[in-house]
Design an enzyme around this catalytic site. Structure first.
Site, PDB file in Angstrom:
ATOM      1  N   HIS A   1      50.797  32.694  44.383  1.00 53.49           N
ATOM      2  CA  HIS A   1      50.961  32.674  45.836  1.00 53.49           C
ATOM      3  C   HIS A   1      49.673  33.044  46.568  1.00 53.49           C
ATOM      4  O   HIS A   1      49.534  32.756  47.745  1.00 53.49           O
ATOM      5  CB  HIS A   1      52.173  33.501  46.296  1.00 53.49           C
ATOM      6  CG  HIS A   1      51.987  34.976  46.334  1.00 53.49           C
ATOM      7  ND1 HIS A   1      52.398  35.824  45.326  1.00 53.49           N
ATOM      8  CD2 HIS A   1      51.454  35.780  47.279  1.00 53.49           C
ATOM      9  CE1 HIS A   1      52.129  37.072  45.657  1.00 53.49           C
ATOM     10  NE2 HIS A   1      51.556  37.077  46.838  1.00 53.49           N
TER      11      HIS A   1
ATOM     12  N   ASP B   1      53.997  34.106  38.510  1.00 56.83           N
ATOM     13  CA  ASP B   1      53.177  34.072  39.722  1.00 56.83           C
ATOM     14  C   ASP B   1      51.693  34.331  39.436  1.00 56.83           C
ATOM     15  O   ASP B   1      51.159  35.378  39.787  1.00 56.83           O
ATOM     16  CB  ASP B   1      53.739  35.119  40.705  1.00 56.83           C
ATOM     17  CG  ASP B   1      53.246  34.883  42.126  1.00 56.83           C
ATOM     18  OD1 ASP B   1      52.276  34.129  42.314  1.00 56.83           O
ATOM     19  OD2 ASP B   1      53.828  35.469  43.049  1.00 56.83           O
TER      20      ASP B   1
ATOM     21  N   SER C   1      48.922  42.049  45.877  1.00 56.03           N
ATOM     22  CA  SER C   1      49.232  40.853  45.105  1.00 56.03           C
ATOM     23  C   SER C   1      48.027  40.446  44.281  1.00 56.03           C
ATOM     24  O   SER C   1      46.920  40.358  44.803  1.00 56.03           O
ATOM     25  CB  SER C   1      49.576  39.699  46.026  1.00 56.03           C
ATOM     26  OG  SER C   1      50.915  39.771  46.355  1.00 56.03           O
TER      27      SER C   1
HETATM   28  N1  ARG Z   1      56.768  38.812  48.190  1.00 54.88           N
HETATM   29  C1  ARG Z   1      55.480  38.541  47.644  1.00 54.88           C
HETATM   30  C2  ARG Z   1      54.400  38.967  48.632  1.00 54.88           C
HETATM   31  O1  ARG Z   1      54.671  39.635  49.560  1.00 54.88           O
HETATM   32  C3  ARG Z   1      55.345  37.112  47.234  1.00 54.88           C
HETATM   33  C4  ARG Z   1      55.269  36.138  48.344  1.00 54.88           C
HETATM   34  C5  ARG Z   1      55.073  34.702  47.957  1.00 54.88           C
HETATM   35  N2  ARG Z   1      56.248  34.080  47.441  1.00 54.88           N
HETATM   36  C6  ARG Z   1      57.230  33.499  48.184  1.00 54.88           C
HETATM   37  N3  ARG Z   1      58.264  33.021  47.564  1.00 54.88           N
HETATM   38  N4  ARG Z   1      57.184  33.368  49.492  1.00 54.88           N
HETATM   39  O2  ARG Z   1      53.394  38.409  48.876  1.00 54.88           O
HETATM   40  N1  GLU Z   2      53.410  39.901  47.439  1.00 60.41           N
HETATM   41  C1  GLU Z   2      52.640  40.904  48.110  1.00 60.41           C
HETATM   42  C2  GLU Z   2      51.232  40.488  48.486  1.00 60.41           C
HETATM   43  O1  GLU Z   2      50.953  39.402  48.816  1.00 60.41           O
HETATM   44  C3  GLU Z   2      52.622  42.089  47.262  1.00 60.41           C
HETATM   45  C4  GLU Z   2      53.940  42.608  47.317  1.00 60.41           C
HETATM   46  C5  GLU Z   2      54.036  43.759  48.229  1.00 60.41           C
HETATM   47  O2  GLU Z   2      53.997  43.615  49.461  1.00 60.41           O
HETATM   48  O3  GLU Z   2      54.135  44.787  47.607  1.00 60.41           O
HETATM   49  O4  GLU Z   2      50.331  41.261  48.566  1.00 60.41           O
END
Ligand code: ARG
Ligand code: GLU
Length: 729
Positions: free
Chosen positions: A92, A229, A664
């Protein structure tokens, strides 16, 4: 074979609620610590199992782990994993790059991408990675010239002038350096951060989204998780190993340090540590601020995004082309939407507003008669004054600014206006070129029916929820003139020249016929530009100015409040809130109980992927190749044996490390300093950790490095990349 222990232990825990709760009372692992001050934490880290020294984590004299960690693309973390500049981050995090190289014919999002040799690695203009060269406490130098009794404006100007001088001086020390002075603890401390910035970063590999985004937004922020990921890039440097703009002559960068990889995996209770760039936390805000977030702001923003997501989802599931166009936008909208829901729920569950209120009462009692007395009350009243403006700002961001055509049109017109305003033909050409690039990028991923429906839904909500005194006059007039948001949308989208990219090109070409001037009235009169400009004007003049004025008064009070908190909590080490600077978080692998009667094990395997696999559900439709591998149990060396003696492939695990957005892609490191995973998420029940950390529920989610290697080896057939890596066992 190797990891049997892990599963037995985990299952034993699950089997006994009593034991499980004993595990859950393990000491809190809250905190994001500054690497240069890690010697203050190293005793605790070692007591919890870490076997290296503070100098191994951060050193200015020798290569240390910090030299293998980068800020990736300004909002994620990445780590070096070979002596030839190979870099790991999340799928991502590389998503925008993967998408940019994709089209219906070469759909790297759908099919994945693997450079089979260096010549196939894809350049990404604009993408940067930053290595932290050094960091240093410069509080004294930043406040040099400040005298008690100065006004805040005077203090600000001292801080700004000194900071610029300090950073400017640091940047002159070498090639490709960039320096920033950052405030910590609300201006109680200042640190200089010097980075080395690399600009030639090429895409090496990415799994198909059916692996890299497996579970999609359905599983996002959730455990149990099975998302692969990750994506792989390579940093290039000039022939002297220095940062350079992209050039065919550049060569792979030789890092000072790169991570060795451990295939040993983890067991419940094992020490882990995360090295990365968390973006923003607000752990010390007062109850009144938490109340606004959890009871007003989050619920409204969630409702507004639900409308947009429903519209996007409907069109995306009807067309593959629209799915590609909106994949990145949709993921971005959905990500915070879901996080806010967990955050709001977590804050309520922890009773944070009440708990903070009680602490504030104790603080005020303690502070009575001192310089800190009355701060909380003053903060409360400022927050209450600010609330309607903060609310309007939230609405501006989530409604007017979320409309694609009008935001683009206004920005495009601004650039052409610039072209018309400059006297040198060169500058004019540059400004026009930048407008042209903006337009090309915009139309590639624009689908008007989505935007128009969103316009209607969002303007209706704006009308309903923003008090009339706060609405822009332009809004009230337009709604009055057209009678409804639908009719307004028909007129705006029907009459704007921006609705048709070729009409726009012709109009602009005609206006620029003489090569220098541009008659921009054509554009400023356009209804899409007008919408963008009018809302922006309302926001900048009537809303933002107030939010900023009150905001700086609030920050100022927090400077004292924070200082007071440090004295009040003398026996507790308080870490500075995250601000996208490099931090260390440490903790241990732990499951958790999300609800009464349920305990989640801390590790997932390929069995879970097969259980979720469903060709009829987009988010769970895995590549046939993975099904075949599973059927043949062709796992290579990337395996564990589970509790029932079955040979399987580990996929993800969770731990108590305190992380945030920006973490991330962060390396997940074991007690010996070796790489065992890549951080990519948090569990939904614990997303309030940006505001309040609950050791029972807050878990970061990591990808097991063995799953990454399994995919590279078995699914991608890109074993040449594995040959570049170094393994410890
Ligand atoms: N929750 C993770 C973060 O905050 C992954 C986000 C990307 N993935 C998604 N399915 N939108 O970045
Ligand atoms: N998916 C998040 C990011 O893009 C990390 C997850 C979080 O927020 O802890 O940094």
């Amino acid at each position: 074979m190797m990891r049997t222990v892990f599963f037995k232990k985990a299952l034993a825990v699950a089997a006994s609620a009593v034991l499980a709760s004993a595990f859950l009372t393990v000491k809190a692992d809250e905190g994001m610590w500054l690497p240069s001050l890690i010697s203050q934490r190293i005793g605790d880290m070692q007591a919890k199992g870490f076997r290296l020294s503070a100098e191994d984590i951060y050193s200015i004299n020798q290569a240390s782990l910090k030299d293998a960690v980068v800020l990736f693309g300004g909002g994620c973390t990445g780590e070096l994993i070979s002596s030839e500049g190979l870099l790991l981050t999340n799928h991502h995090c590389g998503y925008a790059q993967i998408q940019k190289h994709s089209s219906v014919e070469h759909d790297y999002l759908k099919d994945g991408f693997w450079a089979m040799d260096r010549s196939e690695e894809l350049p990404n203009p604009g993408l940067e990675v930053w290595f932290l060269d050094r960091m240093e406490d410069v509080t004294g130098a930043v406040l040099d010239g400040y005298e008690p009794g100065m006004t805040e404006q005077q203090r600000d100007s001292v801080v700004r002038t000194n900071s610029e001088a300090i950073a400017g001086k640091a940047e002159k020390d070498g090639t490709g350096l960039r320096a920033d002075v950052e405030s910590l603890y609300y201006g109680n401390q200042y640190f200089l951060f010097v980075y080395r910035v690399f600009k030639d970063v090429r895409l090496v590999g990415a799994p198909p989204s059916s692996i890299g985004k497996f579970g999609g937004d359905t599983d996002n922020w959730m455990w149990p998780r099975h998302t692969g990921d990750f994506s792989i890039f390579r940093i290039y440097a000039d022939k002297d190993n220095n940062p350079a703009e992209y050039s065919e002559d550049n060569v792979p960068y030789i890092p000072k340090k790169y991570f060795k990889i451990s295939l040993g995996g983890v067991s419940e209770g094992d020490f882990t540590f995360i090295y990365g760039f968390p973006g923003r936390t607000q752990e010390y805000i007062v109850s009144e601020a938490v109340r606004y977030i959890s009871e007003i702001s989050d619920p409204h923003k969630i409702a507004l995004r639900t409308l947009r997501l429903d519209i996007q989802d409907r069109y995306m599931s009807a067309s593959q082309a629209v799915r590609i166009q909106y994949s990145s936008k949709n993921a971005a909208v959905s990500n915070s939407w879901k996080k806010w829901q967990g955050e709001m729920r977590g804050i309520r569950k922890m009773n944070t507003v009440e708990t903070k209120k009680e602490n504030e009462r104790l603080f005020e009692e303690w502070a009575a008669g001192s310089e800190y007395s009355g701060i909380v009350g003053r903060l409360d009243s400022l927050y209450r004054l600010m609330e309607p403006y903060a609310f309007a700002a939230d609405y501006y961001n989530e409604t007017a600014r979320a409309i694609e055509l009008t935001s683009f049109a206004a920005e495009y017109a601004r650039r052409l206006e610039k072209a018309a305003g400059v006297s040198s033909p060169d500058e004019a050409t540059q400004a026009r070129e930048s407008a042209k690039r903006l337009a090309a990028a915009f139309y590639k991923d624009y689908y008007m029916p989505i935007d128009k429906e969103s316009f209607i839904a969002l303007m209706d909500m704006f009308d309903r929820n923003i008090p009339s005194g706060f609405k822009p006059e332009y809004f009230t007039e337009s709604m009055g003139r057209y009678g409804s948001a639908e009719a307004w949308a028909d007129s705006l989208f029907g009459n704007s020249v921006f609705s048709d990219s070729s009409a726009l090109t012709k109009t602009v070409a005609a206006a620029c016929a003489d090569g220098v001037g541009t008659d921009i009235t054509l554009l400023t009169d356009d209804p899409a530009v007008e919408f963008g400009n009018e809302f922006r004007k309302w926001y900048m003049e009537g809303i933002r100015s107030v939010v900023q004025r009150l905001g700086s008064e609030i920050t100022l009070l927090y400077r004292d409040y924070m200082k007071g908190q440090m004295e009040f909590n003398k026996d507790r080490a308080l870490y500075p809130d995250a601000n996208l600077t490099l931090r260390v978080a440490y903790g241990s692998v732990q499951g958790y109980s999300p609800a009464d009667g349920t305990y989640y094990l801390p590790m997932s395997t390929i069995e879970g992927i097969m259980q979720k696999d469903n060709p009829d559900i987009f988010d769970y439709n895995i590549p046939q190749r993975l099904r075949d591998i599973y059927a043949e149990k062709d796992y290579g060396e990337w395996t564990v044996t589970d509790a029932s003696g079955r040979l399987t492939v580990p996929v993800c695990f969770i731990a108590t490390n305190h992380t945030s957005g920006g973490n991330s892609g962060s390396p997940v490191i074991n007690a010996d300093g070796d790489l065992i995973g890549i951080n990519f998420d948090r569990v939904w029940e614990g997303t309030m950790s940006d505001i309040v950390f609950d050791p029972d529920l807050c878990r970061n989610i990591s990808l097991d490095i063995r799953y990454v290697l399994f995919i590279i080896d078995k699914v991608a057939g890109a074993g040449h990349l594995i040959d570049e890596m170094t393994f410890t066992d």
